[in-house]
Design an enzyme around this catalytic site. Structure first.
Site, mmCIF file in Angstrom:
data_model
loop_
_atom_site.group_PDB
_atom_site.id
_atom_site.type_symbol
_atom_site.label_atom_id
_atom_site.label_comp_id
_atom_site.label_asym_id
_atom_site.label_seq_id
_atom_site.Cartn_x
_atom_site.Cartn_y
_atom_site.Cartn_z
ATOM 1 N N LYS A 86 37.225 -73.112 60.719
ATOM 2 C CA LYS A 86 36.909 -74.529 60.785
ATOM 3 C C LYS A 86 36.228 -74.796 62.109
ATOM 4 C CE LYS A 86 38.599 -77.599 62.664
ATOM 5 N NZ LYS A 86 38.334 -78.381 63.955
ATOM 6 N N THR B 282 36.317 -76.182 69.631
ATOM 7 C CA THR B 282 37.352 -76.663 68.729
ATOM 8 C C THR B 282 37.138 -76.038 67.377
ATOM 9 O OG1 THR B 282 38.580 -78.487 67.835
ATOM 10 C CG2 THR B 282 36.264 -78.808 67.966
ATOM 11 N N THR C 13 39.061 -94.137 64.767
ATOM 12 C CA THR C 13 39.170 -95.272 63.859
ATOM 13 C C THR C 13 38.658 -94.960 62.465
ATOM 14 O OG1 THR C 13 37.027 -96.075 64.666
ATOM 15 C CG2 THR C 13 39.006 -96.942 65.712
ATOM 16 N N ASN D 63 31.483 -89.372 66.281
ATOM 17 C CA ASN D 63 32.339 -89.245 67.456
ATOM 18 C C ASN D 63 32.664 -90.585 68.107
ATOM 19 O OD1 ASN D 63 32.926 -86.258 68.098
ATOM 20 N ND2 ASN D 63 30.812 -86.304 67.381
ATOM 21 N N GLU E 93 28.622 -81.517 63.483
ATOM 22 C CA GLU E 93 28.777 -82.913 63.091
ATOM 23 C C GLU E 93 27.429 -83.621 63.051
ATOM 24 O OE1 GLU E 93 33.313 -83.694 64.676
ATOM 25 O OE2 GLU E 93 31.626 -84.133 66.003
ATOM 26 N N THR F 79 38.777 -80.355 59.677
ATOM 27 C CA THR F 79 38.865 -81.721 60.210
ATOM 28 C C THR F 79 37.610 -82.480 59.792
ATOM 29 O OG1 THR F 79 38.063 -80.892 62.346
ATOM 30 C CG2 THR F 79 40.441 -81.227 62.109
#
Length: 396
Positions: free
Chosen positions: A172, A183, A396, A391, A269, A146
């Protein structure tokens, strides 16, 4: 034991494929992983009380301890989607089983992506019909990603009872990482012969010291899953507990799980640094692991490491609220291999050397206690401006 170049399908008797079907705008988003024969299967799942449809359905599929494969999509988590989500997860299994030519009872399902949106089943069904027995294993490794920036995989080989055995893993995970599972999806394949019950107990034990010792942001997801398939095609006698072969297999599995766990933490991230904390001298191994995980999970520690700020007080503070018994007078801390605190007092250190070491892509924190023989590690990453941007703009 040696690392080799390969893919998740490198062990004997496995195949995999991954494609872009349209769940995501451009990148690969659908894949499958199969064994040519029934395989012993084991899995661990999120501890979040809100569990996605694929987690609930795969739990059911694992009751026999045997599977042939798994169908996976990214871009949509199929989480918080009610009875329709359960039906869609089961339909994914049925479609994949028909395409692979196996029974539906032999297939698991996993999903990752945005929560709360129904799966685009027409798109996924069309994609499953494109998956091939002779497809791209690297495509599978891409299809599970992702917000990940890099693929996470490892393939190793060794000899057990005179037979060359291979184990491969891919994963992942980049955000919403705070196991007891997060996740993240991880898949391990091996051609070793081992009973499902023994595989399950070993996986559960090793998850505690690998995947459950990483954190990126403190959030525990609805979808995480680690699935191991062992099809016995290497020809070794089945692994039995408390044997030399068992120790060899345990070392292989721990190596793969540790590599994948650290890769997830490093690819957090927005991250720029991997943080490893190791605690020694704790009352128990569990206490040491919890202290280490509290350190790498502290937002103040994470931001200090990002800013190259040697603020060891934040580390000491995290140790103090870890919930584990300590005597502050007996705590010693090393940051980037430089002693900074001991005996209840700060230590002088070379600030230029410290600044240089904190610019590295990996920063280690050592904690030495005097409470026992327990030791444990945890892995995390720094917390950056980019984490907030990623995040804040996820939908969007």
């Amino acid at each position: 034991m040696k690392e080799i170049i390969g893919t998740i399908a490198s062990p004997k008797g496995f195949y995999a494929d991954g494609i872009h079907c349209g769940v995501k705008k451009r990148k690969a988003d659908l894949g499958w992983l199969f064994s040519e024969v029934p395989a012993s299967a084991a899995a661990v799942f999120t501890t979040n009380q809100v569990q996605a449809a694929p987690v609930l359905v795969t739990r059911e599929q694992l009751k026999t301890g045997k599977l042939r494969g798994v169908i996976v999509n990214s871009g949509n988590a199929n989480a918080c989607t009610g009875e329709q989500g359960i039906a869609d997860a089961r339909e994914m299994i049925a479609l994949a089983a028909a395409q692979a030519g196996v029974a539906s009872e032999e297939v698991a399902v996993a999903s990752t992506g945005i929560i709360g949106r129904p799966l685009p089943m027409a798109t996924i069904a069309a994609g499953i019909r494109q998956l091939s027995h002779s497809g791209s294993p690297t495509g599978f490794q891409k299809a599970i990603l992702t917000t990940d920036l890099v693929e996470k995989n490892q393939v190793i080989q060794t000899e057990i009872a005179g037979h060359t055995v291979t184990m491969a893993g891919c994963a992942k995970g980049s955000g919403m990482i705070h196991p007891n599972m997060a996740t993240m999806l991880a898949f391990v394949t091996t051609d070793v012969a081992i009973a499902p019950s023994l595989l399950q107990s070993l996986l559960r034990k090793l998850t505690e010291v690998t995947f459950n010792q990483i954190t990126v942001d403190g959030d525990t997801s609805t979808n995480d899953m680690v699935l191991v398939l062992a099809n016995g095609q290497a020809g070794n006698p089945p692994i039995e507990e408390n044997t030399f072969a068992y120790k060899q297999f345990q070392k292989m599995l721990q190596t793969v799980l540790t590599t994948l766990a650290k890769a997830i933490a490093k690819d957090g991230e927005g991250a720029t640094k991997l943080i490893e904390a190791e605690t020694k001298g704790a009352p128990t191994d569990l206490a040491a692991r919890m202290i280490s995980k509290t350190i790498v999970g502290s937002p103040l520690v994470k931001t200090a490491i990002y800013g190259k700020d040697p603020n060891w007080g934040r580390i000491l503070c995290a140790i103090g609220y870890s919930g584990q018994r300590i005597d502050p007078a007996n705590v010693a801390i090393e940051l980037a291999a430089i002693p900074v605190f001991a005996g209840g007092s700060p230590l002088d250190y070379d600030e230029t050397l410290m600044e240089e070491r904190l610019t590295a892509s990996e920063v280690k924190i050592n904690v030495i206690l005097q409470e026992g023989a327990g030791r444990g590690k945890a892995w995390g990453c720094d917390l950056t401006y980019d984490y907030v941007k990623i995040n804040a703009l996820y939908h969007t």
